[in-house]
Design a protein around this motif. Structure first.
Motif, PDB file in Angstrom:
ATOM      1  N   ASN A 136       0.883  -1.150   0.000  1.00 18.28           N
ATOM      2  CA  ASN A 136       0.000   0.000   0.000  1.00 18.28           C
ATOM      3  C   ASN A 136       0.922   1.201   0.000  1.00 18.28           C
ATOM      4  O   ASN A 136       1.534   1.518   1.007  1.00 18.28           O
ATOM      5  N   SER A 190      -2.602  -2.471  -3.023  1.00 17.61           N
ATOM      6  CA  SER A 190      -3.899  -2.511  -2.353  1.00 17.61           C
ATOM      7  C   SER A 190      -4.080  -1.234  -1.547  1.00 17.61           C
ATOM      8  O   SER A 190      -3.104  -0.600  -1.149  1.00 17.61           O
ATOM      9  N   ASN A 221      -3.900  -4.649   5.610  1.00 15.17           N
ATOM     10  CA  ASN A 221      -4.313  -5.998   6.019  1.00 15.17           C
ATOM     11  C   ASN A 221      -4.480  -6.897   4.785  1.00 15.17           C
ATOM     12  O   ASN A 221      -4.203  -8.087   4.840  1.00 15.17           O
ATOM     13  N   THR A 222      -4.869  -6.327   3.659  1.00 12.54           N
ATOM     14  CA  THR A 222      -4.927  -7.079   2.408  1.00 12.54           C
ATOM     15  C   THR A 222      -3.525  -7.374   1.896  1.00 12.54           C
ATOM     16  O   THR A 222      -3.232  -8.482   1.438  1.00 12.54           O
ATOM     17  N   SER A 251      -1.956 -10.192   3.792  1.00 10.50           N
ATOM     18  CA  SER A 251      -2.645 -11.436   3.439  1.00 10.50           C
ATOM     19  C   SER A 251      -2.220 -11.948   2.072  1.00 10.50           C
ATOM     20  O   SER A 251      -2.061 -13.162   1.879  1.00 10.50           O
ATOM     21  N   LEU A 252      -2.019 -11.042   1.123  1.00 14.03           N
ATOM     22  CA  LEU A 252      -1.538 -11.440  -0.211  1.00 14.03           C
ATOM     23  C   LEU A 252      -0.164 -12.097  -0.103  1.00 14.03           C
ATOM     24  O   LEU A 252       0.081 -13.153  -0.698  1.00 14.03           O
TER      25      LEU A 252
END
Length: 192
Positions: free
Chosen positions: A42, A73, A77-78, A81-82
């Motif tokens: 990010n 992203s 948190n995404t 996770s990726l």
């Protein structure tokens, strides 16, 4: 001398090739050299050098990270996770990068989950500028004061195997050395 092959990915022939250019270029070459296939991030105000380096290195022969996978992203948190999921599928450590202290905090549960599951990740976050004024890259936006933290790494230090603040490209050898001691694939925890 040709590039060595690991799996189906060509790998740069030597670590010395990683030492050219800006700190961001050196970091990206080092990730590529160590087989990182995914840089999930990010991006924010601290990410401009990485974007510039990706643009510059995109056509460099033997540099596969941009062609492999760079995932962007809006939420860290995404991002974490990726990287976690890709490490599980690829059996190789992957990288996640968040935006300063708030991004580090947002990746927190993912950092804890990866540590508990013994999934090897390189988790990075930018930092607000160190200088108030008078130097290139000094703080120039009000948000840079509000996003500053005294000990950004301390938020999740107990859930990491290694913690380091990279202040310039000459110190990338420290990360390379630590990476060589880390596991190359996720291991199940048999203690429960």
């Amino acid at each position: 001398m040709g590039a060595a092959t690991i799996g189906s990915r060509p790998r740069p022939p030597s670590r010395s090739r990683c030492r050219r250019g800006t700190s961001a270029e050196q970091l990206l070459r080092l990730l590529d050299h160590h087989g990182v296939e995914l840089l999930a991030s990010n991006s924010g105000t601290d990410f401009t050098p990485i974007i510039d380096a990706l643009a510059k290195l995109g056509d460099e022969p033997g540099f596969d990270l941009p062609r492999a996978r760079c995932a962007w992203s809006r939420a860290e948190n995404t991002v974490i996770s990726l990287a976690h999921g890709h490490a599980l599928v690829s059996h190789r450590p992957q990288a996640a990068m968040g935006h300063v202290g708030v991004g580090t905090a947002s990746m927190g549960m993912g950092i804890i989950n990866a540590r508990r599951a013994r999934v090897p990740l390189l988790v990075m976050a930018g930092h607000t500028p160190w200088y108030e004024q008078g130097r290139p890259g000094a703080r120039s936006n009000f948000v840079q004061w509000g996003q500053d933290t005294f000990d950004q790494g301390g938020m999740f230090r107990e859930f990491t195997k290694w913690d380091y603040e990279l202040r310039s490209g000459h110190a990338l050898d420290a990360w390379s050395s630590a990476r060589s001691r880390s596991p190359s694939h996720p291991r199940p925890d048999r203690s429960t």
